[in-house]
Design a protein around this motif. Structure first.
Motif, PDB file in Angstrom:
ATOM      1  N   LEU A  62       0.818  -1.216   0.000  1.00 13.54           N
ATOM      2  CA  LEU A  62       0.000   0.000   0.000  1.00 13.54           C
ATOM      3  C   LEU A  62       0.850   1.263   0.000  1.00 13.54           C
ATOM      4  O   LEU A  62       0.349   2.345  -0.317  1.00 13.54           O
ATOM      5  CB  LEU A  62      -0.917   0.015   1.218  1.00 13.54           C
ATOM      6  N   SER A  63       2.125   1.159   0.358  1.00 11.19           N
ATOM      7  CA  SER A  63       2.953   2.359   0.453  1.00 11.19           C
ATOM      8  C   SER A  63       3.286   2.941  -0.917  1.00 11.19           C
ATOM      9  O   SER A  63       3.966   3.959  -1.002  1.00 11.19           O
ATOM     10  CB  SER A  63       4.238   2.067   1.235  1.00 11.19           C
ATOM     11  N   ASN A  64       2.817   2.305  -1.985  1.00 10.39           N
ATOM     12  CA  ASN A  64       2.925   2.927  -3.298  1.00 10.39           C
ATOM     13  C   ASN A  64       1.957   4.101  -3.449  1.00 10.39           C
ATOM     14  O   ASN A  64       2.049   4.855  -4.406  1.00 10.39           O
ATOM     15  CB  ASN A  64       2.637   1.897  -4.401  1.00 10.39           C
ATOM     16  N   VAL A 119      -6.117   7.181   3.991  1.00 10.27           N
ATOM     17  CA  VAL A 119      -6.892   6.434   4.987  1.00 10.27           C
ATOM     18  C   VAL A 119      -7.914   5.535   4.299  1.00 10.27           C
ATOM     19  O   VAL A 119      -8.103   4.372   4.673  1.00 10.27           O
ATOM     20  CB  VAL A 119      -7.581   7.411   5.960  1.00 10.27           C
ATOM     21  N   GLU A 120      -8.582   6.064   3.264  1.00  9.65           N
ATOM     22  CA  GLU A 120      -9.547   5.253   2.519  1.00  9.65           C
ATOM     23  C   GLU A 120      -8.868   4.044   1.879  1.00  9.65           C
ATOM     24  O   GLU A 120      -9.407   2.934   1.877  1.00  9.65           O
ATOM     25  CB  GLU A 120     -10.217   6.118   1.454  1.00  9.65           C
ATOM     26  N   THR A 121      -7.671   4.255   1.336  1.00  7.47           N
ATOM     27  CA  THR A 121      -6.923   3.151   0.730  1.00  7.47           C
ATOM     28  C   THR A 121      -6.617   2.078   1.766  1.00  7.47           C
ATOM     29  O   THR A 121      -6.776   0.878   1.508  1.00  7.47           O
ATOM     30  CB  THR A 121      -5.620   3.683   0.109  1.00  7.47           C
ATOM     31  N   ALA A 122      -6.177   2.496   2.956  1.00  7.49           N
ATOM     32  CA  ALA A 122      -5.889   1.527   4.011  1.00  7.49           C
ATOM     33  C   ALA A 122      -7.146   0.773   4.425  1.00  7.49           C
ATOM     34  O   ALA A 122      -7.123  -0.447   4.617  1.00  7.49           O
ATOM     35  CB  ALA A 122      -5.272   2.241   5.214  1.00  7.49           C
ATOM     36  N   GLU A 278      -7.295  10.174  -4.568  1.00  6.45           N
ATOM     37  CA  GLU A 278      -6.683   9.051  -5.271  1.00  6.45           C
ATOM     38  C   GLU A 278      -6.701   7.842  -4.342  1.00  6.45           C
ATOM     39  O   GLU A 278      -6.001   7.813  -3.329  1.00  6.45           O
ATOM     40  CB  GLU A 278      -5.259   9.389  -5.687  1.00  6.45           C
ATOM     41  N   VAL A 279      -7.498   6.855  -4.695  1.00  9.17           N
ATOM     42  CA  VAL A 279      -7.723   5.706  -3.822  1.00  9.17           C
ATOM     43  C   VAL A 279      -7.284   4.429  -4.524  1.00  9.17           C
ATOM     44  O   VAL A 279      -7.652   4.185  -5.679  1.00  9.17           O
ATOM     45  CB  VAL A 279      -9.209   5.601  -3.415  1.00  9.17           C
ATOM     46  N   MET A 280      -6.481   3.638  -3.829  1.00 10.17           N
ATOM     47  CA  MET A 280      -6.146   2.295  -4.289  1.00 10.17           C
ATOM     48  C   MET A 280      -7.101   1.323  -3.602  1.00 10.17           C
ATOM     49  O   MET A 280      -7.088   1.193  -2.379  1.00 10.17           O
ATOM     50  CB  MET A 280      -4.689   1.962  -3.934  1.00 10.17           C
ATOM     51  N   ASP A 281      -7.960   0.680  -4.383  1.00 12.69           N
ATOM     52  CA  ASP A 281      -8.974  -0.212  -3.827  1.00 12.69           C
ATOM     53  C   ASP A 281      -8.435  -1.637  -3.810  1.00 12.69           C
ATOM     54  O   ASP A 281      -8.333  -2.296  -4.836  1.00 12.69           O
ATOM     55  CB  ASP A 281     -10.250  -0.135  -4.655  1.00 12.69           C
ATOM     56  N   ALA A 282      -8.092  -2.110  -2.623  1.00  4.79           N
ATOM     57  CA  ALA A 282      -7.533  -3.446  -2.473  1.00  4.79           C
ATOM     58  C   ALA A 282      -8.540  -4.439  -1.918  1.00  4.79           C
ATOM     59  O   ALA A 282      -8.167  -5.524  -1.499  1.00  4.79           O
ATOM     60  CB  ALA A 282      -6.301  -3.407  -1.559  1.00  4.79           C
ATOM     61  N   SER A 283      -9.831  -4.073  -1.908  1.00  4.63           N
ATOM     62  CA  SER A 283     -10.827  -5.052  -1.479  1.00  4.63           C
ATOM     63  C   SER A 283     -10.862  -6.184  -2.497  1.00  4.63           C
ATOM     64  O   SER A 283     -10.664  -5.963  -3.695  1.00  4.63           O
ATOM     65  CB  SER A 283     -12.202  -4.397  -1.347  1.00  4.63           C
TER      66      SER A 283
END
Length: 490
Positions: A62-64, A119-122, A278-283
């Protein structure tokens, strides 16, 4: 505490000390660069070290994200202390700056949207931060705000707020007495952090009263927020932050995404270009879903490998789709449906883990998502009651917005002495007016915000002064400006 010997790194100096971890600056040999290494103060057993490594692997992926501090590697030193190697961010950071001088509104809004994205990404990867505060927002060499410390210093030792490593001034009421698994607890702490940057001190700290932990906790539990009185801070921003810091968790925005969208609303109100979410969605279900994006929001599906060591951990609690209330403002939020499951009630014995195990559990992330995926909802908490929201990725319907009418302005006087008076249909408490004077006889360089309903001034002979008034009302967008009314000095 002494710095550990880590192969490939040369100790430079101590950067910061915490209750459960210290941060040192090292020189990395290959590639040559300066890095920050956060080191836990106690050793861990084999099982905890394995869990630490697994959680570090998830956080490194996620740190990307552009607003999360990059993690280069993790490991265990020769004396048994777990450590993380991260990007070195040189001071000063917001934690040093806001105590000296409150930050500008535009900068706080930019920081808020960017950190909300992180926070949303996490949250979409199943990680609760649980310690959002000014000290955990660093600044990169290029001035970009970066969120750090995803639980590495949390949940260590016995139960209770202090032992969990919570930072009381920014903690929500529900976290002061028990562990919270709800994403809205992070939303609260982010809003409290932004409030601090605007007011110049923690949100419940007072200059005329004791500020010990017990006093702060009492104010937090009662919602006795210290008033923010800055003429350049719009009422709409104060309203957004107050709602996000509601004592009742169901009245807060249901996600960091929604809080970010509300902050974008304020940017647009101030005629600023909105900072992009900018959100990374990892669900787990995100990769196969469509994600229509717009100029304000970018959702990028990513695949995150959940190691076996954390495969059975409970995910964070997501509010159900029918638990959110319509939010104030005209902006529309990207939203989602939720199939998240609530964790079962915790037994007393579950809270009394051995110290090494709790160190491992709190090493990088307090909670990671289970194999069962969830799709995050979005909406907001408010005072208007629950209502359903659309699925994430869909363009939500236009909200029904209570836009107050423009004030009606009249004038009276003669010669060089004139009084402007304005009235408002159905006035309410906390109504505030934006008064703009123009013309060659005006001595005002910027709009004035006031609760008054009249203004008397001296107009130079043969000079013209014109006035326009608009209403700022808590929970509503600003009214249209009034008709322009002008007078000429005689």
């Amino acid at each position: 505490m002494h710095a550990p010997e880590i192969p490939g790194f040369t100790f430079v100096d101590l950067v910061g000390e915490g209750g459960f971890a210290d941060v040192f600056r090292y020189q990395q040999e290959l590639p040559t660069r300066q890095v920050a290494i956060k080191v836990l103060r106690s050793g861990s057993d084999a099982a905890s070290i394995e869990l630490f490594r697994a959680e570090a692997n998830v956080m490194a992926q996620l740190s990307n994200h552009p607003s999360i501090v990059p993690i280069y590697q993790a490991g265990v030193s020769s004396d048994g202390r777990a450590f993380l190697v991260m990007e070195f961010c040189p001071p000063p950071h917001v934690a040093q700056r806001y105590r000296t001088q409150p930050l500008a509104v535009g900068e706080v809004l930019d920081i808020g949207v960017k950190i909300a994205s992180a926070v949303e990404t996490a949250h979409r990867a199943g990680i609760l931060h649980r310690d959002i505060k000014p000290h955990n927002i660093l600044t990169s060499t290029f001035g970009v705000p970066l969120l750090t410390d995803f639980g590495i210093a949390s949940v260590v030792g016995e139960t209770g707020a202090g032992a969990q490593g919570l930072s009381i001034p920014w903690s929500p009421p529900e976290s002061l007495t028990a562990d919270s698994h709800d994403v809205r607890s992070d939303v609260y702490s982010l809003a409290a952090t932004l409030y601090s940057l605007l007011i110049g001190h923690p949100p419940y700290e007072r200059r005329d009263a004791p500020n010990d932990n017990a006093s702060l906790m009492t104010r937090i539990e009662r919602g006795q927020l210290t008033p923010l009185r800055r003429p350049d801070v719009p009422a709409s921003l104060i309203d957004v932050l107050r709602r996000a810091m509601a004592v009742e968790i169901d009245k807060r925005p249901v996600s960091a995404m929604v809080l970010g969208r509300q902050l974008q609303d304020v940017q647009i109100e101030l005629r600023q270009s909105p900072t992009r979410l900018e959100v990374m969605d990892a669900s787990p279900a995100a990769v196969g879903e469509g994600h229509p994006n717009d100029a304000r929001t970018l959702v990028r599906p990513v695949s995150v490998i959940i190691p076996a060591a954390v495969h059975e951990r409970l995910g964070p609690l997501q509010p159900a789709a029918d638990e959110h209330a319509s939010r104030p403002g005209a902006a529309r939020a990207a939203t989602g449906s939720s199939s998240a499951r609530r964790p079962p009630p915790r037994r007393d014995g579950d809270r009394r883990l051995a110290l090494p195990a709790r160190i491992g559990i709190g090493a990088v992330a307090v909670a990671l998502v289970a194999a069962v995926g969830y799709a995050l909802v979005a909406g907001s908490g408010g005072d208007d009651g629950p209502q359903d929201g659309p699925l994430r990725g869909e363009d939500p319907p236009d909200a029904v917005i209570d836009v107050p009418p423009a004030p009606v302005v009249s004038k009276s006087g003669k010669g060089t002495r004139w009084t402007f008076t304005w009235t408002q249909d159905e006035p309410r408490e906390r109504d505030e007016f934006k008064v703009l004077l123009t013309g060659d006889g005006a001595d005002q360089d910027a709009p004035e915000y006031t609760a008054a309903t009249s203004k008397t001034l001296t107009v130079p002979r043969d000079a013209t002064v014109c006035i326009q008034v608009s209403l700022s009302r808590v929970g509503s967008p600003p009214s249209p400006p009034s008709d322009q009314v002008c007078v000429v000095g005689r």
